[in-house]
Design an enzyme around this catalytic site. Structure first.
Site: not given
Ligand code: URA
Length: 231
Positions: A102
């Site tokens: 993310d």
């Molecule tokens: N899980 C999440 O919620 N975000 C990420 O970036 C990776 C794994």
């Protein structure tokens, strides 16, 4: 085993339809035999594949480890955020972002020019464990550990068992071997908590090189590539 057309598409020979035309045009050989069936099943590691008499494995492969900073997106183009590819100084057009983190997640991100490698890390038959350092808003309720370790269901999707290592009341090291959207954040919501900081620290047995400051990257050495696939 993988279909020939899929393998060629992963190696950047074009869409599945385009690749089918290449195969039907008798340009592809597997172990020196002409193959005209796009659905032909082969072992990408063992079989010798040529396209126009050039061996597929002779492409130069590059794999980078990036310490992804917050504020960068795992997409080639975006209107709101800069792409993680902007952090790579070598401007080559064949780079692939291996999996997704993310925008507000930091840490270990692999960038490669090898579609097969990317596929094996993210969706391969051999599930590769990814470990996250998770900081929580509220103290972690340890009563949820058995659920997480058994595998919870998120929106009717059954997750595989996770490994939970409690560092302190607000900090976990969580290992998961799949990559559903916002998975760690959603798992922590299931535990009636909220992630305030998330950083990926390990893929397989490959650890993030902590000497890389956020935004820095380096090439992986071959023993590090092997470490990704070690159980
Ligand atoms: N899980 C999440 O919620 N975000 C990420 O970036 C990776 C794994």
């Amino acid at each position: 085993m993988m279909r020939l057309d899929k393998l060629l598409a992963l190696h950047g020979f074009g869409t599945r339809n385009h690749v089918k035309k290449i195969i039907k045009a008798q340009r592809v050989r597997v172990n020196d035999d002409l193959v005209v069936d796009p659905a032909f099943k082969l072992d990408a590691e063992l079989d010798h594949i040529t396209v126009d008499h050039k061996t597929l494995t002779h492409r130069d492969k590059v794999h980078y480890m990036l310490n992804k900073p917050q504020g960068y997106i795992c997409a080639h183009i975006d209107h709101r955020y800069p792409s993680v590819l902007e952090l790579i100084h070598e401007k080559r057009s064949d780079l692939i972002i291996v999996g997704r983190l993310d925008v507000d997640t930091e840490g270990l991100l692999l960038i490669s020019n090898d579609g097969l490698f990317s596929h094996q890390v993210s969706h391969g038959k051999k599930a590769i464990e990814k470990q996250y350092h998770v900081t929580l808003k509220d103290p972690f309720n340890r009563a949820y550990i058995p659920d997480l370790e058994r595998g919870i269901a998120l929106d009717d999707v059954q997750l595989k068992p996770a490994k939970v290592n409690v560092i302190d009341d607000y900090t976990l090291h969580l290992s998961i071997s799949e990559g559903k959207k916002h998975q760690v954040k959603r798992m922590m919501r299931y535990c009636e908590n909220e992630v305030v900081f998330l950083k990926r620290i390990k893929i397989g047995k490959l650890k993030l090189d902590e000497s890389l400051s956020p935004g820095a990257y380096r090439l992986l050495e071959s023993h590090e590539v092997d470490a990704i696939f070690k159980l």
